[in-house]
Design a protein around this motif. Structure first.
Motif, PDB file in Angstrom:
ATOM      1  N   ARG A   1      23.635  -3.074  -2.392  1.00 49.65           N
ATOM      2  CA  ARG A   1      22.391  -3.472  -1.720  1.00 49.65           C
ATOM      3  C   ARG A   1      21.448  -4.196  -2.678  1.00 49.65           C
ATOM      4  NH1 ARG A   1      21.273  -2.077   3.375  1.00 49.65           N
ATOM      5  NH2 ARG A   1      20.148  -4.056   3.075  1.00 49.65           N
ATOM      6  N   GLY A   2      22.007  -5.128  -3.381  1.00 54.85           N
ATOM      7  CA  GLY A   2      21.183  -5.937  -4.283  1.00 54.85           C
ATOM      8  C   GLY A   2      20.126  -6.754  -3.549  1.00 54.85           C
ATOM      9  N   ASP A   3      20.383  -7.009  -2.235  1.00 52.35           N
ATOM     10  CA  ASP A   3      19.399  -7.759  -1.458  1.00 52.35           C
ATOM     11  C   ASP A   3      18.086  -7.004  -1.341  1.00 52.35           C
ATOM     12  OD1 ASP A   3      20.935  -5.890   0.115  1.00 52.35           O
ATOM     13  OD2 ASP A   3      19.939  -6.714   1.886  1.00 52.35           O
ATOM     14  N   LEU A   4      18.182  -5.656  -1.220  1.00 52.69           N
ATOM     15  CA  LEU A   4      16.952  -4.863  -1.130  1.00 52.69           C
ATOM     16  C   LEU A   4      16.213  -4.829  -2.464  1.00 52.69           C
ATOM     17  CD1 LEU A   4      18.014  -1.838   1.131  1.00 52.69           C
ATOM     18  CD2 LEU A   4      16.540  -3.765   1.726  1.00 52.69           C
ATOM     19  N   VAL A   5      16.980  -4.791  -3.567  1.00 56.59           N
ATOM     20  CA  VAL A   5      16.345  -4.832  -4.891  1.00 56.59           C
ATOM     21  C   VAL A   5      15.585  -6.147  -5.058  1.00 56.59           C
ATOM     22  CG1 VAL A   5      16.738  -4.800  -7.380  1.00 56.59           C
ATOM     23  CG2 VAL A   5      18.108  -3.328  -5.880  1.00 56.59           C
ATOM     24  N   SER A   6      16.232  -7.236  -4.595  1.00 54.37           N
ATOM     25  CA  SER A   6      15.576  -8.539  -4.687  1.00 54.37           C
ATOM     26  C   SER A   6      14.301  -8.581  -3.846  1.00 54.37           C
ATOM     27  CB  SER A   6      16.548  -9.630  -4.232  1.00 54.37           C
ATOM     28  OG  SER A   6      15.925 -10.892  -4.268  1.00 54.37           O
ATOM     29  N   ARG A   7      14.345  -8.019  -2.639  1.00 58.85           N
ATOM     30  CA  ARG A   7      13.153  -8.005  -1.782  1.00 58.85           C
ATOM     31  C   ARG A   7      12.035  -7.157  -2.387  1.00 58.85           C
ATOM     32  NH1 ARG A   7      14.195  -6.650   4.335  1.00 58.85           N
ATOM     33  NH2 ARG A   7      11.920  -6.966   4.275  1.00 58.85           N
TER      34      ARG A   7
ATOM     35  N   THR B   1       0.796  -1.236   0.000  1.00 59.89           N
ATOM     36  CA  THR B   1       0.000   0.000   0.000  1.00 59.89           C
ATOM     37  C   THR B   1       0.823   1.278   0.000  1.00 59.89           C
ATOM     38  OG1 THR B   1      -0.087  -0.129   2.428  1.00 59.89           O
ATOM     39  CG2 THR B   1      -1.920  -1.120   1.197  1.00 59.89           C
ATOM     40  N   ILE B   2       2.144   1.171   0.202  1.00 60.74           N
ATOM     41  CA  ILE B   2       2.974   2.383   0.335  1.00 60.74           C
ATOM     42  C   ILE B   2       3.845   2.538  -0.908  1.00 60.74           C
ATOM     43  CG2 ILE B   2       4.758   3.535   1.694  1.00 60.74           C
ATOM     44  CD1 ILE B   2       3.738   2.045   4.130  1.00 60.74           C
ATOM     45  N   ASP B   3       3.763   3.704  -1.577  1.00 56.98           N
ATOM     46  CA  ASP B   3       4.590   3.989  -2.749  1.00 56.98           C
ATOM     47  C   ASP B   3       5.940   4.542  -2.303  1.00 56.98           C
ATOM     48  OD1 ASP B   3       2.660   3.215  -4.606  1.00 56.98           O
ATOM     49  OD2 ASP B   3       1.691   5.189  -4.567  1.00 56.98           O
ATOM     50  N   VAL B   4       7.001   4.025  -2.882  1.00 59.47           N
ATOM     51  CA  VAL B   4       8.359   4.494  -2.564  1.00 59.47           C
ATOM     52  C   VAL B   4       9.111   4.769  -3.863  1.00 59.47           C
ATOM     53  CG1 VAL B   4       8.500   3.272  -0.356  1.00 59.47           C
ATOM     54  CG2 VAL B   4       9.257   2.118  -2.432  1.00 59.47           C
ATOM     55  N   ASP B   5      10.057   5.719  -3.788  1.00 60.09           N
ATOM     56  CA  ASP B   5      10.963   6.044  -4.900  1.00 60.09           C
ATOM     57  C   ASP B   5      12.357   6.129  -4.291  1.00 60.09           C
ATOM     58  OD1 ASP B   5      12.268   6.864  -7.141  1.00 60.09           O
ATOM     59  OD2 ASP B   5      11.141   8.734  -7.426  1.00 60.09           O
ATOM     60  N   VAL B   6      13.172   5.096  -4.500  1.00 54.26           N
ATOM     61  CA  VAL B   6      14.448   4.985  -3.788  1.00 54.26           C
ATOM     62  C   VAL B   6      15.600   4.788  -4.767  1.00 54.26           C
ATOM     63  CG1 VAL B   6      13.434   4.069  -1.667  1.00 54.26           C
ATOM     64  CG2 VAL B   6      14.077   2.488  -3.495  1.00 54.26           C
TER      65      VAL B   6
ATOM     66  N   HIS C   1      11.366  -6.904  -5.497  1.00 51.37           N
ATOM     67  CA  HIS C   1      10.716  -7.721  -6.515  1.00 51.37           C
ATOM     68  C   HIS C   1       9.892  -8.849  -5.889  1.00 51.37           C
ATOM     69  CE1 HIS C   1      12.339  -6.148 -10.335  1.00 51.37           C
ATOM     70  NE2 HIS C   1      13.415  -5.810  -9.623  1.00 51.37           N
ATOM     71  N   ASP C   2      10.387  -9.421  -4.768  1.00 53.18           N
ATOM     72  CA  ASP C   2       9.698 -10.555  -4.147  1.00 53.18           C
ATOM     73  C   ASP C   2       8.489 -10.136  -3.327  1.00 53.18           C
ATOM     74  OD1 ASP C   2      11.476 -12.313  -5.251  1.00 53.18           O
ATOM     75  OD2 ASP C   2      12.753 -12.465  -3.471  1.00 53.18           O
ATOM     76  N   GLU C   3       8.635  -9.032  -2.565  1.00 53.97           N
ATOM     77  CA  GLU C   3       7.610  -8.660  -1.591  1.00 53.97           C
ATOM     78  C   GLU C   3       6.737  -7.493  -2.033  1.00 53.97           C
ATOM     79  OE1 GLU C   3       9.445  -8.017   2.211  1.00 53.97           O
ATOM     80  OE2 GLU C   3      10.856  -9.682   1.938  1.00 53.97           O
ATOM     81  N   GLY C   4       7.180  -6.718  -3.004  1.00 54.23           N
ATOM     82  CA  GLY C   4       6.414  -5.546  -3.424  1.00 54.23           C
ATOM     83  C   GLY C   4       6.027  -5.619  -4.883  1.00 54.23           C
ATOM     84  N   GLU C   5       5.497  -4.517  -5.382  1.00 53.86           N
ATOM     85  CA  GLU C   5       5.147  -4.386  -6.792  1.00 53.86           C
ATOM     86  C   GLU C   5       6.048  -3.318  -7.392  1.00 53.86           C
ATOM     87  OE1 GLU C   5       1.023  -3.603  -7.384  1.00 53.86           O
ATOM     88  OE2 GLU C   5       0.363  -5.133  -5.960  1.00 53.86           O
ATOM     89  N   VAL C   6       6.969  -3.724  -8.250  1.00 53.87           N
ATOM     90  CA  VAL C   6       7.904  -2.795  -8.873  1.00 53.87           C
ATOM     91  C   VAL C   6       7.197  -2.105 -10.033  1.00 53.87           C
ATOM     92  CG1 VAL C   6      10.079  -2.564 -10.097  1.00 53.87           C
ATOM     93  CG2 VAL C   6       9.901  -4.156  -8.168  1.00 53.87           C
ATOM     94  N   LEU C   7       7.110  -0.773  -9.928  1.00 54.30           N
ATOM     95  CA  LEU C   7       6.422   0.006 -10.957  1.00 54.30           C
ATOM     96  C   LEU C   7       7.376   0.471 -12.040  1.00 54.30           C
ATOM     97  CD1 LEU C   7       4.210   2.163  -8.544  1.00 54.30           C
ATOM     98  CD2 LEU C   7       3.647  -0.024  -9.635  1.00 54.30           C
ATOM     99  N   GLY C   8       8.652   0.613 -11.683  1.00 47.82           N
ATOM    100  CA  GLY C   8       9.651   1.050 -12.667  1.00 47.82           C
ATOM    101  C   GLY C   8      11.036   1.041 -12.051  1.00 47.82           C
TER     102      GLY C   8
ATOM    103  N   VAL D   1       5.112  -1.028  -1.665  1.00 47.83           N
ATOM    104  CA  VAL D   1       5.610  -2.026  -0.711  1.00 47.83           C
ATOM    105  C   VAL D   1       4.769  -2.017   0.562  1.00 47.83           C
ATOM    106  CG1 VAL D   1       7.976  -1.858  -1.566  1.00 47.83           C
ATOM    107  CG2 VAL D   1       7.239  -0.385   0.318  1.00 47.83           C
ATOM    108  N   HIS D   2       5.037  -3.027   1.422  1.00 46.36           N
ATOM    109  CA  HIS D   2       4.409  -3.110   2.735  1.00 46.36           C
ATOM    110  C   HIS D   2       5.116  -2.178   3.716  1.00 46.36           C
ATOM    111  CE1 HIS D   2       1.810  -6.471   1.696  1.00 46.36           C
ATOM    112  NE2 HIS D   2       2.835  -7.048   1.098  1.00 46.36           N
ATOM    113  N   PRO D   3       4.446  -1.813   4.830  1.00 41.69           N
ATOM    114  CA  PRO D   3       5.038  -0.856   5.786  1.00 41.69           C
ATOM    115  C   PRO D   3       6.407  -1.276   6.311  1.00 41.69           C
ATOM    116  CG  PRO D   3       2.708  -1.141   6.240  1.00 41.69           C
ATOM    117  CD  PRO D   3       3.058  -2.143   5.178  1.00 41.69           C
ATOM    118  N   ASP D   4       6.617  -2.574   6.614  1.00 45.51           N
ATOM    119  CA  ASP D   4       7.891  -3.009   7.186  1.00 45.51           C
ATOM    120  C   ASP D   4       9.052  -2.730   6.237  1.00 45.51           C
ATOM    121  OD1 ASP D   4       6.549  -3.846   9.395  1.00 45.51           O
ATOM    122  OD2 ASP D   4       6.540  -5.981   8.853  1.00 45.51           O
TER     123      ASP D   4
END
Length: 488
Positions: free
Chosen positions: A446-452, A435-440, A454-461, A475-478
């Protein structure tokens, strides 16, 4: 001259005809001039009614083969207190299926119409004697009653029919004991059995020495004192000690289950639980959706140990799918308590697939029974989708009725695959979404965060820059909290 037993059998067989279940105009002239609306005539109220089609006795088999295959021979007995005759028959047929699953041959079933069960012999003294006649004529060695009996009812009925008497609760516990495979499942079943056994302990003769002495021991004085604890008290103490140990073991096993569940929640993996009536096709549906390969059998309570498998929606979102123990009418409270840690998989789920057997004579009754158990384990508020299974064997009118009455409902067949694709899409729509939009802007280390993402959120671009990977996602709040350190 016709005997009393022959007359009883003639009357019982006649009452099996559904056309005679209600009082007719001719009956009014014969039996009661004060008839005032729809009511059961006196003779029907006073009669045991044989239920047709319950016998599973082996036929066309030699005596030697019969001796090799001989199972426990049972007669079923039920008290019909409310509802329709069809409801009473369905309940007895379900008891017959339970008895067969436990490993017995059902010879006959009788239903007694009463306002409430007799406090002494369950059926009443006269009807208990008639049940004894049926047991003798059928050659049965066990009577199974359709409700839970009090210890005194069981003893009194055994004294009359002269064979072993068990109730519905003991039968279900026996099935659970046969099917439990995991350490946790075996411990849960043993705990439930001991809870059932504790108030039903009996002792006889010299094995029950008394705690008494002096004048209290009948004036016998010295040398008459017992060891201080009767045999039945010793049994009770040992059972209580064993129950305490089992509760500790189950609590320790629950910790491991909670840890796995917390790990899935920490990684924002949605969970879906499959719940429903026993033999509704829950394990078949799990195999269809995930290829889990779990045991599938056409019998009651084939699944006792929960199975959790990883699954994926058509658009790639990961989720877990948990198969749980089936429910049944009048599920013993001891089992609900013992299996509470297992049923928490349902209470903590994001979505419940409530599987219903569309080919069952009373699917609405199944739905009500399951929802009652879900309320007991605090899972009544979880989002629910009614999945009507076995569409290939169901009546079209029944399916239409369920689709009209249930708000969130879908019809499938786990055997043929009908409706499975639509069910996958429905699960994808009902699962919680980020429910939370992020632009990071994430550094390349930090490829681990990129992987997460894709796994846990919806990548818009996303795009690769000289400073790192820039990602727009939902992404989710956590996960959003962890990404605050990398603003774009």
């Amino acid at each position: 001259m016709t005997s009393r037993t022959d007359l009883f059998h003639l009357r019982a067989e006649a009452l099996a005809d559904e056309d005679l279940l209600r009082t007719t105009a001719d009956d009014l002239d014969t039996y009661d001039d004060t008839y005032d609306g729809e009511q059961f005539d006196r003779e029907e109220r006073a009669a045991l009614r044989r239920v047709a089609g319950l016998s599973t006795e082996l036929e066309d088999i030699t005596e030697v083969e019969y001796r090799q295959l001989r199972l426990e021979r049972v007669v079923l007995a039920a008290v019909w207190t409310d509802g329709t005759a069809e409801d009473a028959d369905n309940s007895l047929r379900e008891l017959a299926a339970l008895a067969e699953t436990a490993g017995s041959t059902v010879l006959a079933g009788v239903v007694q119409r009463r306002s409430k069960p007799d406090t002494s012999t369950y059926l009443g003294s006269g009807k208990a004697e008639e049940l004894r006649d049926i047991v003798i004529s059928e050659g049965a060695d066990t009577v199974i009653c359709d409700t839970e009996l009090t210890p005194s009812q069981r003893r009194a009925l055994e004294d009359v029919v002269k064979v072993k008497v068990i109730d519905r609760t003991a039968l279900i516990l026996d099935i659970f004991a046969q099917h439990a495979k995991s350490k946790e499942g075996k411990a849960q079943v043993e705990l439930a059995q001991l809870q059932y056994l504790l108030p039903r302990l009996r002792g006889w003769g010299e094995s029950m020495s008394r705690q008494a002495g002096g004048q209290a021991a009948g004036g016998q004085g010295m040398g008459s004192r017992g060891p201080g604890e009767t045999k039945i008290e010793l049994d009770r103490r040992r059972i209580n000690q064993r129950m305490a140990k089992l509760r500790r073991e189950i609590k320790e096993m629950k910790t491991g289950r909670d840890t796995k569940r917390a790990s899935r929640k920490a990684h924002a993996v949605p969970s879906v639980a499959i719940a429903g009536y026993t033999n509704a096709g829950k394990s078949s549906l799990l195999n269809r959706l995930t290829g889990a390969g779990v045991l599938v059998e056409n019998q009651l309570f084939a699944t006792l140990d929960p199975t959790v498998r990883r699954a994926e929606t058509p658009d790639g979102q990961l989720y877990t799918l948990a198969d749980t123990v089936g429910f049944v009418r009048q599920l013993p409270t001891q089992l609900i308590e013992a299996f509470r840690s297992t049923l928490e998989e349902v209470a903590d789920a994001d979505l419940v697939l409530h599987v219903v057997d569309g080919s069952h004579p009373d699917p609405e009754g199944q739905i009500s029974a399951v929802r009652a158990v879900l309320a007991d384990v605090d899972a009544a508020d979880v989002k629910e989708v009614i999945v009507v299974n076995k569409a290939d064997a169901a009546d079209r009118e029944v399916l239409d009725r369920l689709l009209r009455h249930e708000k969130h409902c879908i019809v499938v067949s786990a055997r043929t695959g009908r409706g499975i694709a639509e069910l996958r899409d429905l699960i994808a729509d009902e699962l919680p979404r980020p429910t939370i939009d992020v632009d990071v802007l994430l550094p390349y280390e930090r490829g681990d965060l990129v992987s997460r993402l894709h796994d846990e959120g919806e990548v818009l671009g996303s795009e690769h820059t000289s400073d790192g990977t820039r990602v727009q996602a939902r992404v989710h709040p956590d996960l959003a909290a962890e990404l605050t350190a990398y603003p774009a």
